[in-house]
Design a protein around this motif. Structure first.
Motif, PDB file in Angstrom:
ATOM      1  N   LEU A  49       0.828  -1.202   0.000  1.00 42.75           N
ATOM      2  CA  LEU A  49       0.000   0.000   0.000  1.00 42.75           C
ATOM      3  C   LEU A  49       0.863   1.254   0.000  1.00 42.75           C
ATOM      4  CD1 LEU A  49      -2.760  -1.055   2.570  1.00 42.75           C
ATOM      5  CD2 LEU A  49      -3.033  -0.794   0.088  1.00 42.75           C
ATOM      6  N   GLY A  89       0.877   4.401  -2.618  1.00 39.96           N
ATOM      7  CA  GLY A  89       0.665   5.749  -2.084  1.00 39.96           C
ATOM      8  C   GLY A  89       1.833   6.671  -2.385  1.00 39.96           C
ATOM      9  N   PHE A 120      -1.290   5.535   3.792  1.00 34.78           N
ATOM     10  CA  PHE A 120      -1.800   4.268   3.277  1.00 34.78           C
ATOM     11  C   PHE A 120      -1.320   3.098   4.142  1.00 34.78           C
ATOM     12  CE2 PHE A 120      -3.077   6.621  -0.400  1.00 34.78           C
ATOM     13  CZ  PHE A 120      -4.093   5.864  -0.976  1.00 34.78           C
TER      14      PHE A 120
END
Length: 426
Positions: free
Chosen positions: A97, A101, A121
């Motif tokens: 993630l 991000g 994130f």
């Protein structure tokens, strides 16, 4: 080993009473310095005996620092979570993630916006892990695996949604800005002169140190700064003491007025944010790739292994991250011949360990170290170069070997992985 001192008060027979006094333990920072000196000595000796100069070159150590950084951030994330009593297998998904991000934020707002987006994130992944494990009591391993799968799926969906219209490829982002790098010019030039002098030991140490002060990014400086900062917060503040008490005995902590839920949530938010920073280091560092699908390549798990190798301590996990980063950087910058030479260095280290264990009369440990040295020496003697297919997996082999060696002296938090409910007793 203990010493005895005289108390000054005679006993019934008129003799002075002898009271044992325990020797003070060696400070952690001094132990770390001694390990660093020992590592440089082993690498220097190996480089001299094998003729492979790249083992201690500045290029290798510079590459190792860049590759160790995501592992260091992941290891710090694991430290914060597990000191609060929560196993965070989901570091890999939080890093994934963070990579998305970082690319998204950097493309629209620059590198610092990318770093902030990666932290957010990653922290969202940590928050989800907290909701599952702390609030609903889901098994920590199950929740972590689910977050790894979810992180991969969410990043892929967002890449399809955002990056495909920009780059034409749903598996990677368009080019994003990178962090600038800085060098300590005067120190780097002096170390280069020592490295070029080809003096045994001195040039090796200079080469390794020069790579750590040349073309260093602000993100690397921040990562190294977070190691002592994590120690100060977790071991020298009231908040850190309460957080660690949640990982040792949450019921006792609750009885003393500690809000265990709040501290576990806080720890997992920090843990996810640090993992997100690890993902950002894969995207925003100079010399690295832009966002690629699943570019973490298991570094979250290796970071968890580095934390375990470091015995849940900031200084120890720094050494673990350096070890894994060095092995990865060596195979990238020097190839299979240098990795094979590293096996020779491991032989020297195991021989020293065997001798030390013999002196301590630990016969089994000495025999195992000797057998390991013999096996690695056979690998070194029987091969001119390691198979090309195995070289990229050098860090993974190192992970397995290190965990096998370190497993005998580990001391995890006592309540890590255990389900906690407010008001329940042990």
């Amino acid at each position: 080993m203990s010493t005895t001192v005289e108390t000054g008060s005679p006993n019934a027979a008129g003799a002075t009473k002898q009271v044992p006094r325990e020797r003070r333990p060696m400070p952690g920072w001094l132990r770390g310095v001694l390990w660093a000196v020992a590592a440089i000595a082993v690498l220097s000796t190996t480089s001299y005996l094998t003729g492979i100069d790249t083992l201690t070159s500045s290029n290798t150590s510079q590459t190792a620092l860049r590759l160790a950084l995501p592992i260091l951030f992941a290891a710090l994330g694991g430290l914060w979570a597990e000191r609060a009593g929560v196993i965070n297998i989901g570091l890999e998904g939080m890093m994934i993630l963070g990579t998305w991000g970082a690319a998204w934020g950097a493309y629209y707002g620059g590198v610092w916006a990318g770093l902030l987006a990666a932290i957010v994130f990653g922290a969202l992944g940590g928050l989800l892990h907290a909701v599952a494990t702390v609030t609903f009591g889901v098994n920590h391993i199950v929740s972590g695996v689910a977050i790894n799968l979810l992180g991969l799926g969410v990043a892929k969906y967002l890449a399809d949604l955002v990056f495909e219209p920009l780059s034409g490829n749903p598996r990677q982002s368009p080019p994003v800005p990178k962090f600038d790098t800085y060098s300590a010019t005067f120190l780097a030039d002096w170390l280069k002169e020592l490295e070029d002098a080809q003096r045994v030991g001195i040039s090796d140490a200079a080469g390794l140190l020069r790579g750590l002060v040349t073309q260093v990014s602000p993100l690397a400086m921040l990562g190294l700064l977070l190691v002592p900062l994590s120690y100060l917060v977790l071991w020298r503040t009231r908040f850190g003491l309460r957080l660690r008490s949640c990982g040792e005995n949450p019921v006792a902590a609750e009885s003393l007025g500690v809000n265990v839920y709040v501290h576990k949530y806080a720890a997992l938010l920090v843990s996810g944010g640090l993992a997100g920073m690890g993902g950002a280091s894969l995207v925003l560092l100079a010399g690295g790739a832009d966002y690629l699908e699943n570019q973490t390549n298991g570094r979250g798990y290796i970071g968890l292994a580095a934390m375990i190798f470091g015995n849940w301590r900031p200084g120890g996990l720094l050494g673990g991250a350096a070890l894994f980063g060095y092995s990865d950087g060596l195979q990238l910058s020097a190839g299979g011949e240098a990795v094979l030479a590293l096996c020779y260095g491991a032989v020297l280290l195991l021989v020293v360990i065997a001798v030390v264990q013999l002196v301590r009369k630990r016969w089994l440990a000495a025999v195992l170290a000797g057998l390991g040295a013999a096996a690695l020496y056979y690998v070194y003697w029987a091969n001119d170069e390691l198979p090309r297919e195995l070289i990229p997996y050098t860090p993974h082999f190192v992970t397995i070997i290190v965990l096998a060696v370190a497993a005998q002296k580990l001391r995890p938090p006592k309540a890590v992985g255990k389900r906690y409910r407010r008001g329940e007793s042990d």
